[in-house]
Design a protein around this motif. Sequence first.
Motif, PDB file in Angstrom:
ATOM      1  N   GLY A 206      41.243  44.607  97.011  1.00 25.86           N
ATOM      2  CA  GLY A 206      40.637  44.230  98.174  1.00 25.86           C
ATOM      3  C   GLY A 206      40.901  45.336  99.249  1.00 25.86           C
ATOM      4  O   GLY A 206      42.321  45.507  99.406  1.00 25.86           O
ATOM      5  N   SER A 207      39.869  45.785 100.003  1.00 26.25           N
ATOM      6  CA  SER A 207      40.172  46.766 101.090  1.00 26.25           C
ATOM      7  C   SER A 207      39.692  46.153 102.469  1.00 26.25           C
ATOM      8  O   SER A 207      38.453  46.084 102.543  1.00 26.25           O
ATOM      9  CB  SER A 207      39.447  48.074 100.608  1.00 26.25           C
ATOM     10  OG  SER A 207      39.631  49.069 101.818  1.00 26.25           O
ATOM     11  N   TYR A 208      40.613  46.098 103.329  1.00 27.47           N
ATOM     12  CA  TYR A 208      40.196  45.468 104.558  1.00 27.47           C
ATOM     13  C   TYR A 208      40.483  46.186 105.681  1.00 27.47           C
ATOM     14  O   TYR A 208      41.620  46.053 106.380  1.00 27.47           O
ATOM     15  CB  TYR A 208      40.805  43.878 104.548  1.00 27.47           C
ATOM     16  CG  TYR A 208      40.366  43.003 103.386  1.00 27.47           C
ATOM     17  CD1 TYR A 208      39.119  42.756 103.023  1.00 27.47           C
ATOM     18  CD2 TYR A 208      41.404  42.857 102.684  1.00 27.47           C
ATOM     19  CE1 TYR A 208      38.871  42.193 101.873  1.00 27.47           C
ATOM     20  CE2 TYR A 208      41.152  42.287 101.185  1.00 27.47           C
ATOM     21  CZ  TYR A 208      39.827  41.913 100.811  1.00 27.47           C
ATOM     22  OH  TYR A 208      39.580  41.138  99.713  1.00 27.47           O
ATOM     23  N   PRO A 209      39.371  46.728 106.455  1.00 28.10           N
ATOM     24  CA  PRO A 209      39.707  47.870 107.420  1.00 28.10           C
ATOM     25  C   PRO A 209      39.841  47.195 108.525  1.00 28.10           C
ATOM     26  O   PRO A 209      39.301  45.906 108.740  1.00 28.10           O
ATOM     27  CB  PRO A 209      38.408  48.865 107.233  1.00 28.10           C
ATOM     28  CG  PRO A 209      37.219  47.724 106.896  1.00 28.10           C
ATOM     29  CD  PRO A 209      37.923  46.836 105.892  1.00 28.10           C
ATOM     30  N   ASN A 219      44.288  47.291 105.215  1.00 22.35           N
ATOM     31  CA  ASN A 219      45.177  46.325 104.591  1.00 22.35           C
ATOM     32  C   ASN A 219      44.542  46.370 103.058  1.00 22.35           C
ATOM     33  O   ASN A 219      43.286  46.430 102.949  1.00 22.35           O
ATOM     34  CB  ASN A 219      45.545  45.057 104.944  1.00 22.35           C
ATOM     35  CG  ASN A 219      46.472  44.916 106.140  1.00 22.35           C
ATOM     36  OD1 ASN A 219      47.432  45.826 106.108  1.00 22.35           O
ATOM     37  ND2 ASN A 219      45.998  44.500 107.213  1.00 22.35           N
ATOM     38  N   VAL A 221      44.669  44.494  99.389  1.00 18.89           N
ATOM     39  CA  VAL A 221      45.268  43.176  98.726  1.00 18.89           C
ATOM     40  C   VAL A 221      44.956  43.347  97.351  1.00 18.89           C
ATOM     41  O   VAL A 221      43.981  43.626  96.802  1.00 18.89           O
ATOM     42  CB  VAL A 221      44.766  42.052  99.526  1.00 18.89           C
ATOM     43  CG1 VAL A 221      45.364  40.803  98.831  1.00 18.89           C
ATOM     44  CG2 VAL A 221      44.775  41.988 100.840  1.00 18.89           C
TER      45      VAL A 221
END
Lengths: 253, 253
Positions: A206-209, A219, A221
Amino acid sequence: MADPTRIWTAALIVIGDEILSGRTQDKNISQIATWLNVQGIRLREVRVVADDSDAIVESVNILRARNDYLFTTGGIGPTHDDITVDAIAAALGLPVEVHPQARAMLAGYYETRGGLTEARLRMARVPAGASLIENRMSGAPGIRHGNIFIMAGVPHITAGMLDSLTGTLEGGLPLLSATIGCWVAESEIADLLGAAEQAHEGCQIGSYPFFREGRTGANFVVRSTDASALNQCLTALSTALEQGGWPVIPNGI
Amino acid sequence: MADPTRIWTAALIVIGDEILSGRTQDKNISQIATWLNVQGIRLREVRVVADDSDAIVESVNILRARNDYLFTTGGIGPTHDDITVDAIAAALGLPVEVHPQARAMLAGYYETRGGLTEARLRMARVPAGASLIENRMSGAPGIRHGNIFIMAGVPHITAGMLDSLTGTLEGGLPLLSATIGCWVAESEIADLLGAAEQAHEGCQIGSYPFFREGRTGANFVVRSTDASALNQCLTALSTALEQGGWPVIPNGI
């Protein structure tokens, strides 16, 4: 022997006008999700519904059928807007009854607090055949009926109920996760992320801008039930990012 | 003339594994709920679903049909786990196309940020026939298609998109609310609350208990679209509480 690849799922119904009106910030979704992960159970779906019997009945019957477990929060207090027990009994086609042990617990709790009134006795009502979930924080217990777990709305009471359920539910392998961060716009490394996920079966990335202090970062995950696969994916992703010129910050930013 | 008793409703789909894993505390439910209230629209139901096309398609088609408006948050970035646009297009039975204006906006935004890559161009993709929602915070716009509003997952970007939509959606009378608090166990005044609600048509009373510094208290929220009815209900409830020996704290505790 149990099948280690079996995925156990849960759904959650958050019941309460106060969440839908924006008055109250829900804290039970993340609390229950985190607890379920440790039990080896995935929270697959959440619904937030009003204090409305039809809405509760519809959600309960759909979600209990397609998940191993169904949790609800909210609506089990003593006031007129607490309709969860009646709605779940209706969903199950069962009458509501006073649970003798719950009645005894409430009588004990309220003995020094003004006595057991009719309103307080409402909190001993359960769908027929239910068992109780211990409430270590206040008088009224939670309720279990089959695969349905009826919990309080107040987060710290819910926390106590979860605590008393810890280790009692059958689950599968816990979903492990590891986080790394980079000061990079996720759009710059989108291909790299997709490739890393594809190359590591059983891993999701998962990509969390975010934007902080005028800088763009993200980040990443990595999630897997397999610790070895997770580590390999994390290492490969870190290497690719470093080689691209983006220093990796362990455990995320 | 518009019917003043018509209730306008909205649903929200929060899309994202990060909410269901417990990693991220959702902030969009309360933000969108509060904003909708001001527009005269009630948030009637919320679903949190995984980054899973089938789950998104199912929710979109049920919720858009039975509400005036459907909002979604999350999954509109440039990475492989951003599948919202494709899933909503699938729900609508429409192809995905690059929106020329979105492409131009992204080209402008990324002109000084490394240029418009293929990954970044993903953020210009919309279900065919969609229009754009202005993003005042970063490059990628939100998307409107019919009664569906596709918003960012990052709360401050969503806030900017809501801001640009303010006043543009048809709604009814805003739901007004007023809060009072008492240091009382809600179980002691349950009957009084129920009676006050019954005596004031068009008013709902919510009871929200808490425990602070070892004391039991509750806030009571009266809601109505009619300011006069709300004031009468609030006054009657306050009077009944005071007469019962529970001092009322205006605006809640």
